[in-house]
Design a protein around this motif. Structure first.
Motif, PDB file in Angstrom:
ATOM      1  N   GLY A 159      17.015 -81.905-111.719  1.00  0.00           N
ATOM      2  CA  GLY A 159      15.908 -80.969-111.835  1.00  0.00           C
ATOM      3  C   GLY A 159      16.369 -79.550-111.634  1.00  0.00           C
ATOM      4  O   GLY A 159      17.570 -79.282-111.465  1.00  0.00           O
ATOM      5  N   PRO A 160      15.416 -78.613-111.633  1.00  0.00           N
ATOM      6  CA  PRO A 160      15.769 -77.207-111.500  1.00  0.00           C
ATOM      7  C   PRO A 160      16.396 -76.912-110.140  1.00  0.00           C
ATOM      8  O   PRO A 160      16.013 -77.513-109.138  1.00  0.00           O
ATOM      9  CB  PRO A 160      14.441 -76.473-111.670  1.00  0.00           C
TER      10      PRO A 160
ATOM     11  N   GLY B 142      19.326 -75.489-122.490  1.00  0.00           N
ATOM     12  CA  GLY B 142      18.015 -74.877-122.342  1.00  0.00           C
ATOM     13  C   GLY B 142      17.349 -75.027-120.994  1.00  0.00           C
ATOM     14  O   GLY B 142      16.135 -74.838-120.887  1.00  0.00           O
ATOM     15  N   ASN B 143      18.097 -75.393-119.972  1.00  0.00           N
ATOM     16  CA  ASN B 143      17.497 -75.515-118.643  1.00  0.00           C
ATOM     17  C   ASN B 143      18.515 -75.101-117.579  1.00  0.00           C
ATOM     18  O   ASN B 143      19.680 -74.900-117.882  1.00  0.00           O
ATOM     19  CB  ASN B 143      16.979 -76.940-118.398  1.00  0.00           C
ATOM     20  N   ASP B 144      18.041 -74.987-116.345  1.00  0.00           N
ATOM     21  CA  ASP B 144      18.946 -74.698-115.225  1.00  0.00           C
ATOM     22  C   ASP B 144      19.025 -75.907-114.288  1.00  0.00           C
ATOM     23  O   ASP B 144      19.270 -75.769-113.109  1.00  0.00           O
ATOM     24  CB  ASP B 144      18.501 -73.445-114.458  1.00  0.00           C
ATOM     25  N   PHE B 145      18.802 -77.093-114.838  1.00  0.00           N
ATOM     26  CA  PHE B 145      18.765 -78.311-114.035  1.00  0.00           C
ATOM     27  C   PHE B 145      20.157 -78.687-113.543  1.00  0.00           C
ATOM     28  O   PHE B 145      21.167 -78.354-114.153  1.00  0.00           O
ATOM     29  CB  PHE B 145      18.210 -79.478-114.850  1.00  0.00           C
TER      30      PHE B 145
ATOM     31  N   ILE C 183      22.183 -80.359-120.342  1.00  0.00           N
ATOM     32  CA  ILE C 183      22.020 -79.043-119.709  1.00  0.00           C
ATOM     33  C   ILE C 183      21.503 -77.970-120.660  1.00  0.00           C
ATOM     34  O   ILE C 183      21.240 -76.846-120.232  1.00  0.00           O
ATOM     35  CB  ILE C 183      23.336 -78.579-119.040  1.00  0.00           C
TER      36      ILE C 183
ATOM     37  N   ARG D 200      28.064 -75.797-116.201  1.00  0.00           N
ATOM     38  CA  ARG D 200      27.761 -75.059-117.428  1.00  0.00           C
ATOM     39  C   ARG D 200      28.954 -74.291-117.986  1.00  0.00           C
ATOM     40  O   ARG D 200      28.880 -73.739-119.064  1.00  0.00           O
ATOM     41  CB  ARG D 200      26.591 -74.126-117.184  1.00  0.00           C
TER      42      ARG D 200
ATOM     43  N   SER E 175      26.513 -81.290-114.493  1.00  0.00           N
ATOM     44  CA  SER E 175      25.715 -80.079-114.306  1.00  0.00           C
ATOM     45  C   SER E 175      26.503 -78.806-114.565  1.00  0.00           C
ATOM     46  O   SER E 175      25.947 -77.718-114.536  1.00  0.00           O
ATOM     47  CB  SER E 175      25.189 -80.023-112.860  1.00  0.00           C
TER      48      SER E 175
END
Length: 117
Positions: free
Chosen positions: A87-88, A62-65, A60, A20, A18
């Motif tokens: 998930g988010p 394109g999302n904030d999952f 990861i 980034r 997760s």
């Protein structure tokens, strides 16, 4: 390897997927995975640091999952089983599954990822 260290590695495995921050993620990857790590998913097999980094970027993008542990890890002689959600941040998971990590060298050598919904 001590049980606590083996469990810590399995929990770190969830967190690093997760992360980034690419610099941190690569550093942590080298700390917790062996250079010839193999990631087994139902539709692919990914090997080594470069393969793992590529897979992390895919997950990861394109999302904030984020991945979160959904159970207490269970360890048996270097093998750890841990349920997770993905998930988010602060939201409902979009995916659930179980990781099985194998540690024979002081780092994670193999990871089996099982999706459950």
């Amino acid at each position: 390897m001590a049980t606590n260290q083996t469990i810590n590695l399995a929990e770190a495995c969830l967190c690093v997927f997760s992360n980034r921050n690419e610099t941190d993620r690569i550093k942590i990857t080298h700390e917790i995975f062996s250079p010839d790590v193999t990631l087994y998913e139902s539709d692919r097999v990914t090997k080594g640091y470069e393969g793992l980094e590529g897979r992390m970027k895919e997950l990861i993008a394109g999302n904030d999952f984020e991945f979160k542990a959904a159970s207490e890890p269970v360890e048996n002689h270097g093998l750890v089983i841990i349920d997770w959600t993905f998930g988010p941040t602060g939201g409902d998971p979009v995916l659930k599954g179980t990781d099985i990590t194998l540690n024979e060298t002081g780092k994670i050598d193999k990871v089996w990822v099982n999706f459950s919904g």
